[in-house]
Design a protein around this motif. Structure first.
Motif, PDB file in Angstrom:
ATOM      1  N   LYS A   1     -10.748  23.529 -28.735  1.00 62.72           N
ATOM      2  CA  LYS A   1     -11.623  22.810 -27.817  1.00 62.72           C
ATOM      3  C   LYS A   1     -10.822  22.256 -26.639  1.00 62.72           C
ATOM      4  O   LYS A   1      -9.704  21.781 -26.805  1.00 62.72           O
ATOM      5  N   ASN A   2     -11.422  22.332 -25.454  1.00 58.49           N
ATOM      6  CA  ASN A   2     -10.808  21.732 -24.282  1.00 58.49           C
ATOM      7  C   ASN A   2     -11.040  20.232 -24.279  1.00 58.49           C
ATOM      8  O   ASN A   2     -11.793  19.687 -25.078  1.00 58.49           O
ATOM      9  N   LYS A   3     -10.389  19.554 -23.339  1.00 56.98           N
ATOM     10  CA  LYS A   3     -10.462  18.099 -23.276  1.00 56.98           C
ATOM     11  C   LYS A   3     -11.285  17.641 -22.083  1.00 56.98           C
ATOM     12  O   LYS A   3     -11.372  18.311 -21.052  1.00 56.98           O
ATOM     13  N   ILE A   4     -11.893  16.493 -22.233  1.00 58.34           N
ATOM     14  CA  ILE A   4     -12.393  15.706 -21.107  1.00 58.34           C
ATOM     15  C   ILE A   4     -11.464  14.511 -20.979  1.00 58.34           C
ATOM     16  O   ILE A   4     -11.301  13.728 -21.920  1.00 58.34           O
TER      17      ILE A   4
ATOM     18  N   LEU B   1     -19.206  10.607 -25.335  1.00 57.76           N
ATOM     19  CA  LEU B   1     -18.280  11.735 -25.287  1.00 57.76           C
ATOM     20  C   LEU B   1     -17.384  11.759 -26.521  1.00 57.76           C
ATOM     21  O   LEU B   1     -17.001  12.818 -27.010  1.00 57.76           O
TER      22      LEU B   1
ATOM     23  N   LYS C   1     -18.239  18.133 -28.896  1.00 58.66           N
ATOM     24  CA  LYS C   1     -18.083  19.387 -28.165  1.00 58.66           C
ATOM     25  C   LYS C   1     -16.734  19.467 -27.450  1.00 58.66           C
ATOM     26  O   LYS C   1     -16.255  20.549 -27.157  1.00 58.66           O
ATOM     27  N   TRP C   2     -16.170  18.307 -27.154  1.00 57.08           N
ATOM     28  CA  TRP C   2     -14.902  18.253 -26.428  1.00 57.08           C
ATOM     29  C   TRP C   2     -13.983  17.265 -27.122  1.00 57.08           C
ATOM     30  O   TRP C   2     -14.437  16.328 -27.786  1.00 57.08           O
ATOM     31  N   ASP C   3     -12.692  17.446 -26.948  1.00 60.83           N
ATOM     32  CA  ASP C   3     -11.734  16.416 -27.323  1.00 60.83           C
ATOM     33  C   ASP C   3     -11.655  15.427 -26.175  1.00 60.83           C
ATOM     34  O   ASP C   3     -11.374  15.821 -25.035  1.00 60.83           O
ATOM     35  N   HIS C   4     -11.909  14.176 -26.463  1.00 62.13           N
ATOM     36  CA  HIS C   4     -12.023  13.176 -25.408  1.00 62.13           C
ATOM     37  C   HIS C   4     -10.771  12.310 -25.345  1.00 62.13           C
ATOM     38  O   HIS C   4     -10.371  11.712 -26.343  1.00 62.13           O
TER      39      HIS C   4
ATOM     40  N   ASP D   1      -9.370  22.008 -19.015  1.00 64.74           N
ATOM     41  CA  ASP D   1      -9.796  20.621 -19.216  1.00 64.74           C
ATOM     42  C   ASP D   1     -10.630  20.137 -18.027  1.00 64.74           C
ATOM     43  O   ASP D   1     -10.504  20.647 -16.907  1.00 64.74           O
TER      44      ASP D   1
END
Length: 296
Positions: free
Chosen positions: A51-54, A99, A104-107, A217
């Motif tokens: 998973k991509n990051k926010i 978030l 859905k994303w790594d925060h 990201d």
């Protein structure tokens, strides 16, 4: 054209026997796997994509940090520090929490540690931390999150004498102008000093983000303390996805142009892929400023 209607209980699917049609029954085991049919082996499934990051950049982490031992004592133990949650900006904190929980994303959160209180409760005295002390505090700040949380806290360390210096330009120059308040004229000496600190503040965030950013990201910048950050990040990561949310009013061009660094702010924000405001009126004011001041 007359549609073909199947008879009751006698319907058979139409089969295209042209040369461009792949007949399922004639597929080899290897070809079934290639086109993704159900016969492919579960053991041959590719590994789950990371998973991509926010990366959310906020003005300050929502904690108050205090050293509860003498200044001469090195704070390499958790008992040397007191970290308490602070209230305020609940809308921002709610969005960060969403978030954090959506999955859905790594925060990740990048934020200033805030002003440190020492045992004498004197913010004017310098507060210098060793690398070991920073490691202890970073662990404590991360531990303030829920154990099942994927959010990671990345503190921005800006600790010198007069810890409020990093806020002066944003709070004494930008904030009044954004709210249609004009400061009385002066020689501009203090404003130039505050501007230098404002630039260093944004550069510190850019360096912190650069340590954790990976292609794919999303970088989400919040509010007027960080109006230079989108362009600073764009200079480092040309293909990055950068968003900026302005959590205060945006004045008409007649007021905004009274800021001495007006073009620098616009140029900084235009480094973002998307700029968001609280309503359409503020968006129109921003576009008007870009057209009149930058000719774009």
């Amino acid at each position: 054209y007359k549609p073909i209607r199947p008879q009751q209980d006698t319907y058979k699917p139409h089969t295209n026997t042209s040369s461009n049609t792949i007949e399922r029954d004639k597929l080899t085991p290897r070809s079934r796997y290639i086109i993704g049919t159900k016969e492919s082996s579960s053991a041959s499934k590719p590994a789950e994509k990371k998973k991509n990051k926010i990366i959310s950049c906020i003005t300050q982490l929502p904690f108050k940090i205090e050293k509860v031992v003498d200044d001469d004592t090195e704070g390499i133990d958790a008992s040397c520090w007191s970290i308490e949650a602070i209230s305020g900006n609940s809308a921002l904190q709610s969005s960060l929490q969403y978030l954090n929980e959506c999955g859905k994303w790594d925060h990740h959160i990048v934020g200033l540690t805030g002003e440190f209180m020492n045992s004498n409760e004197d913010l004017d005295s310098p507060m210098y931390l060793t690398q070991e002390e920073k490691k202890v505090l970073a662990t404590l700040l991360q531990g303030k999150e829920a154990q099942d949380s994927v959010r990671t806290v990345h503190p921005v360390w800006l600790l010198r004498k007069d810890q409020y210096r990093w806020r002066q330009f944003a709070e004494n120059v930008i904030w009044p102008a954004l709210h249609y308040i004009l400061n009385p004229p002066d020689d501009g000496k203090m404003e130039n000093i505050w501007w230098y600190d404002y630039v260093k503040f944004n550069e510190a965030y850019a360096m912190k983000v650069a340590q954790i950013y990976e292609p794919g990201d999303i970088i989400w910048v919040h509010d007027y303390y960080l109006m230079l950050l989108p362009q600073l990040l764009r200079m480092r990561f040309n293909n990055a996805t950068i968003a900026y949310f302005h959590d205060t009013p945006w004045p008409s061009n007649e007021y905004f142009r009274c800021l001495s660094k007006r073009k620098q702010f616009l140029d900084g924000l235009l480094g973002a892929n998307r700029i968001c405001f609280q309503n359409d009126g503020f968006s129109r004011h921003f576009v008007s400023s870009c057209q009149r001041l930058l000719g774009c």
